[in-house]
Write a protein that holds these residues in place. Structure first.
Motif: not given
Length: 297
Positions: A82-98
């Motif tokens: 819903a809000q991917p621009s909240r400052g997620y780190g690269a690792g968390a972003r990749q994990l959640f996308e996967d």
């Protein structure tokens, strides 16, 4: 579900989110240069992924009365989507996308960082409301905090960091500002051998009136974004300022490091000691409204 548990968790979430939003302002050079102890940054204060993930955890506890890991992951991924621009780190972003693309969190979490799993500070930064929830049950706190960490942080250090913060939050809820010098030794007594524990043992040797920069120079303050270099500093800051939310957040921000995260951890703990009345009223107004329908303020 106990209404007292939810109330405690919401109080911690309030402190965590205000700390997160306050600390985030100091990422702007002009704010860091111009801010003063009694003159906080101008509003609005937007919160980061720290708060988003803490909301996901609090909602999991509200809905399931425990850390149902699959449900928790659903909440994490839903809020990220819903809000991917909240400052997620690269690792968390990749994990959640996967995970969003169909991967299973358990294998993906274990595969991070070459198969060692993450020992970042993300599991620790979101866990204070869980410590509030289980404040009357340290053993359950340890079990549930480990479960909450495992979904993103398979490395033992990341999990011990989360356990330490959860225990500290529970201690603050039960003891308030009384005997704050006893908090870190009590937390240590419940931790497995680890680097997080070793650094906590080190900071426990310092009086609580020590200059905060000295503590950061010895154990870190989040520059490495790891549990090891974040949690010991945060627990010492909380113990040193257990009855003063404003001073704790100001000093934590001025020391530097991973400021939104360190302020979130410290805020989530100290709120349980000082209560809503101990958080500056204007700070609550400055932080943007929390996007969670069960939030109680």
């Amino acid at each position: 579900m106990s209404s007292d548990r939810l109330q405690r968790a919401c109080l911690s979430l309030e402190g965590l989110s205000i700390g997160d939003a306050y600390g985030q302002q100091f990422s702007l050079p002009h704010v860091a240069a111009e801010a003063k102890r009694n003159s906080p940054p101008s509003p609005p204060w937007n919160y980061t992924d720290d708060t988003e993930m803490a909301i996901a955890l609090t909602e999991t506890l509200r809905a399931e009365n425990s850390v149902d890991q699959d449900y928790f992951v659903e909440q994490l991924v839903s809020r990220f989507r819903a809000q991917p621009s909240r400052g997620y780190g690269a690792g968390a972003r990749q994990l959640f996308e996967d995970i969003d693309e169909g991967g299973h969190w358990r294998s993906l979490s274990q595969e991070m960082f070459g198969g060692s799993g993450s020992f970042g500070n993300g599991a620790a930064m979101r866990v204070a409301p869980l410590g509030a929830w289980y404040a009357d049950d340290p053993e359950r706190t340890i079990q549930e905090a480990a479960l909450s960490a495992e979904v993103t942080h398979a490395h033992p250090e990341g999990q011990v960091g989360a356990i330490a913060v959860a225990l500290a939050a529970g201690w603050a809820s039960q003891n308030k500002s009384e005997r704050s010098s006893e908090m870190i030794p009590w937390v240590i007594s419940h931790l497995d051998e680890s680097e997080v524990r070793r650094r906590l043992e080190w900071v426990a040797t310092y009086p609580l009136d020590t200059w905060a920069y000295t503590i950061a120079s010895q154990v870190g303050c989040g520059y490495d974004i790891s549990a090891q270099d974040t949690v010991p500093f945060c627990l010492w800051m909380a113990a040193a300022n257990m009855n003063d939310f404003q001073e704790a957040l100001w000093t934590t921000a001025r020391v530097g490091g991973d400021i939104d995260t360190t302020c979130a951890i410290v805020g989530g703990i100290i709120a349980l000691s000082v209560g809503l009345e101990g958080i500056p009223v204007e700070w609550k107004r400055f932080r943007e409204p929390i996007n969670w329908e069960y939030h109680q303020s």
